[in-house]
Design an enzyme around this catalytic site. Structure first.
Site, PDB file in Angstrom:
ATOM      1  N   HIS A 158      13.516  -0.269  -3.123  1.00 44.97           N
ATOM      2  CA  HIS A 158      12.463   0.366  -2.334  1.00 44.97           C
ATOM      3  C   HIS A 158      12.950   1.567  -1.528  1.00 44.97           C
ATOM      4  CE1 HIS A 158      11.066  -3.774  -3.141  1.00 44.97           C
ATOM      5  NE2 HIS A 158       9.958  -3.133  -3.420  1.00 44.97           N
ATOM      6  N   GLY A 159      14.175   1.997  -1.765  1.00 46.63           N
ATOM      7  CA  GLY A 159      14.651   3.240  -1.171  1.00 46.63           C
ATOM      8  C   GLY A 159      15.229   3.179   0.227  1.00 46.63           C
TER       9      GLY A 159
END
Length: 199
Positions: A158-159
């Site tokens: 999810h970064g």
């Protein structure tokens, strides 16, 4: 005494089948009973893990398992330590004040989040959904990272991004810094992960 003749073939068959049945019962019972005893892996799962860091060079990372979790040991370079000053204003919790008892032991509540500045020890699990972040030690622009990247970790799921001290950047899905497990030095080159005081 009876005069009836003894059928030795039946007697032999009865003795053989009784012995076979007893052996079969024992064969089934042994594995069943042994399931009640914890395996060596289960015994070790909660035990402290000793790590020899004598061969580690600056910039290297090793991973060990403790309680079924990956624990990273990173030997940071002087440049990586210097980069911690550059990231402070971009971090969500630069001083590790959120949930300190859960994520950061007292001896790691410093900028480097470590006992010795050059050696970083952290649980390699993102605090968002439990993915394992990737090493992104190379500095500068790279895919999924800012142009002024100073090195650290990227959770590809999810970064979420973390600096080289496991501190999470602002406006990322991960709510907290990476967990610092209990640990201590047995010597200059030996770490004990899972305990932080002598018993």
């Amino acid at each position: 005494m009876s005069d009836t003749p003894v059928d030795t073939s039946k007697r032999t068959w009865l003795i053989a089948s009784t012995c076979a049945g007893a052996m079969g019962g024992a064969a089934v019972a042994v594995p069943f009973v042994s399931t009640f005893q914890p395996s060596e892996r289960a015994k070790a799962a909660g035990a402290a893990v000793e790590v020899d860091i004598s061969a580690m060079k600056p910039g290297e990372k090793i991973t060990v398992e403790w309680r079924g979790k990956p624990v990273w040991v990173v030997k940071r370079t002087p440049e990586q330590l210097e980069s911690l000053n550059k990231t402070e204003s971009q971090l969500a919790d630069p001083k590790s004040e959120r949930k300190p008892d859960e994520f950061t032991p007292v001896y790691a509540r410093n900028q480097a989040r470590s006992i010795k500045p050059e050696v970083f020890v952290a649980v390699g699990i993102c605090t968002h959904l439990g993915c394992s972040p990737s090493d992104k030690f190379q500095t500068g622009a790279q895919p999924s990272l800012p142009d002024d990247w100073n090195g650290g970790f990227l959770c590809p799921c999810h970064g979420s991004t973390f600096d080289i001290a496991g501190r999470v950047f602002k406006n990322k899905p991960a709510p907290d810094n990476l967990e610092i497990p209990p640990h201590m030095y047995l010597s200059d080159t030996k770490l004990l992960i899972g305990e932080d005081k002598k018993a």
